[in-house]
Design a protein around this motif. Structure first.
Motif, short mmCIF file in Angstrom:
data_model
loop_
_atom_site.label_atom_id
_atom_site.label_comp_id
_atom_site.label_asym_id
_atom_site.label_seq_id
_atom_site.Cartn_x
_atom_site.Cartn_y
_atom_site.Cartn_z
N SER A 116 0.80 -1.22 0.00
CA SER A 116 0.00 0.00 0.00
C SER A 116 0.84 1.27 0.00
O SER A 116 1.91 1.34 0.60
CB SER A 116 -0.91 0.00 1.24
OG SER A 116 -1.61 1.23 1.34
N GLY A 228 -4.62 -3.11 -1.00
CA GLY A 228 -6.06 -2.93 -1.13
C GLY A 228 -6.64 -3.81 -2.22
O GLY A 228 -5.91 -4.49 -2.95
N ALA A 229 -7.96 -3.78 -2.36
CA ALA A 229 -8.64 -4.67 -3.31
C ALA A 229 -8.24 -4.38 -4.76
O ALA A 229 -8.26 -5.28 -5.60
CB ALA A 229 -10.15 -4.53 -3.16
N TYR A 255 -11.29 -6.14 8.46
CA TYR A 255 -12.18 -5.00 8.18
C TYR A 255 -11.43 -3.83 7.54
O TYR A 255 -12.04 -2.82 7.22
CB TYR A 255 -12.86 -4.54 9.47
CG TYR A 255 -13.67 -5.63 10.13
CD1 TYR A 255 -14.83 -6.12 9.55
CD2 TYR A 255 -13.25 -6.21 11.33
CE1 TYR A 255 -15.57 -7.12 10.14
CE2 TYR A 255 -13.98 -7.22 11.93
CZ TYR A 255 -15.14 -7.68 11.33
OH TYR A 255 -15.86 -8.69 11.91
N SER A 256 -10.14 -3.97 7.36
CA SER A 256 -9.34 -2.89 6.79
C SER A 256 -9.38 -2.93 5.26
O SER A 256 -9.05 -3.95 4.65
CB SER A 256 -7.88 -3.01 7.26
OG SER A 256 -7.05 -2.15 6.53
N THR A 257 -9.80 -1.81 4.65
CA THR A 257 -9.83 -1.75 3.19
C THR A 257 -8.41 -1.81 2.61
O THR A 257 -8.21 -2.29 1.49
CB THR A 257 -10.51 -0.46 2.71
OG1 THR A 257 -9.84 0.67 3.27
CG2 THR A 257 -11.97 -0.43 3.13
N GLU A 258 -7.43 -1.32 3.37
CA GLU A 258 -6.05 -1.31 2.89
C GLU A 258 -5.44 -2.71 2.85
O GLU A 258 -4.37 -2.89 2.25
CB GLU A 258 -5.18 -0.41 3.77
CG GLU A 258 -5.53 1.07 3.71
CD GLU A 258 -5.39 1.65 2.30
OE1 GLU A 258 -4.53 1.15 1.54
OE2 GLU A 258 -6.14 2.57 1.95
N LYS A 260 -7.52 -5.63 2.23
CA LYS A 260 -8.45 -6.60 1.63
C LYS A 260 -7.76 -7.44 0.57
O LYS A 260 -7.95 -8.66 0.48
CB LYS A 260 -9.66 -5.88 1.03
CG LYS A 260 -10.73 -6.87 0.55
CD LYS A 260 -11.92 -6.16 -0.05
CE LYS A 260 -13.04 -7.16 -0.35
NZ LYS A 260 -12.61 -8.32 -1.14
#
Length: 358
Positions: A116, A228-229, A255-258, A260
């Motif tokens: 990230s 991330g996704a 739960y972290s988008t970074e 996923k």
């Protein structure tokens, strides 16, 4: 060298066709001088492509590229050079020609660390430990010199006296992101920067997947941290998986988008990264006997002017990125790049948007 550059720049003739032409004609100059009929005998080279090759039979552009490379101290690595790792050039999508600055060493393949651009404190700890360990084990750290995980990987490796390679998606006479100019200079001093794009090529998002391919090809293993996704790191991991590289992903908050993307990699079969020894590989680069590192500690008298200004602000107490940005008259993105390097040098601590002295 002119003929190699010429071949690499023909429109409509990508790496796969370039390799087929080299298999048939052996050298780029023979391709340059081949007749239309001889070109058409090569697999995947029909009449239209053969005509295009003949139509582009001029070395003027190649001469300009070579002159620009020489003036910027940019070297050229071709497919027949032994410094081009065999396991990298075995991938048919890899360029027949690469530009580089710095020094390429034997066995320069290593471990790629990607992730990230907005890394957390957890991510910083993981990347710092991993890159430092690789440096201590004489294993090349490969990354893309982007903000966040990439930048921390290169800097941690350099601080530990290691060898690092940055793969860029632009010409090597351009620094992207611009705030990493100091980091880029340090990478050149302690390793190499590599690109398939000639000098003068501006950064463009469409070039980044090719950059990611080269990162994956130059690695035996790929460590993904906080992706991330839709992270470009996943492109690197997918390329690596397709070409038999070992993919490791750092587990994180579900739960972290970074994270996923990296969590999904684990779910889909990537090895879960739990300890640094998982990064070990058999092949190591050879350390030059005359290689010198400055081991002297950092003191205030070898700070540059910007660092002195930042340190002066922080002596009054912790401050925010926005506050420092105003006081030193620098936009926050450029400032963050500088603070990232200062943090890894042990001068400051960055916690979210707050900065304090270490």
């Amino acid at each position: 060298m002119l003929y190699w550059i010429w071949l690499s720049q023909i429109k409509g003739v990508g790496p796969k066709r370039q390799r087929l032409l080299l298999e048939k004609f052996n050298t780029p100059d023979k391709i340059y001088n081949a007749s239309l009929e001889d070109l058409m005998e090569c697999p995947s080279i029909g009449r239209a492509i053969a005509k295009n090759i003949v139509a582009e039979r001029s070395l003027e552009r190649a001469k300009t590229i070579l002159d620009n490379a020489n003036s910027s101290n940019i070297k050229i690595l071709t497919l027949d050079n032994p410094l081009y790792p065999q396991k990298s050039k075995d991938i048919e999508e890899m360029p027949i020609l690469l530009y580089y600055k710095g020094k390429l060493v034997e066995n320069s393949m290593g471990v790629a660390i990607v992730g990230s651009r907005r890394c957390s404190g957890y991510g910083k700890i993981v990347v710092h430990e991993a890159a430092t360990y690789l440096a201590e084990e004489n294993i090349t750290v490969v990354s893309g010199m982007a903000k966040g995980i990439d930048g921390y990987a290169h800097t941690s490796c350099i601080k530990a006296e290691g060898y690092t390679i940055a793969v860029l998606g632009n010409g090597l006479d351009i620094c992207y992101p611009p705030e990493h100019i100091e980091l880029m200079e340090k990478i050149i001093e302690n390793g190499a920067i590599i690109s398939e794009y000639p000098p003068g090529t501006r950064p463009n998002p469409k070039y980044f997947p090719r950059r990611n391919l080269i990162i994956s090809a130059w690695a035996y293993k790929i460590l993904v941290i906080e992706a991330g996704a839709k992270s470009g790191s996943l492109i690197t991991a997918n390329f690596g998986r397709d070409h038999g590289r070992e993919i490791l992903a750092v587990p994180d908050n579900i739960y972290s988008t970074e994270s996923k993307g990296s969590n999904d990699l684990i779910h889909n079969g990537a090895e879960i990264y739990l300890h640094k020894e998982q990064l070990l590989i058999e092949n190591r680069y050879k350390v030059a006997e005359n290689r010198h590192f400055d081991k002297s500690p950092t003191h205030s008298n070898n700070l540059d002017e910007l660092e002195k200004a930042i340190m002066k602000i922080l002596t009054k107490g912790p401050s925010t990125l926005e506050e420092i940005s105003v006081l030193v008259d620098m936009d926050t993105m450029n400032l963050l790049g500088k603070l990232s390097i200062m943090e890894l040098e042990g001068k400051v601590v960055v916690q979210g948007s707050r900065v304090k002295l270490n």
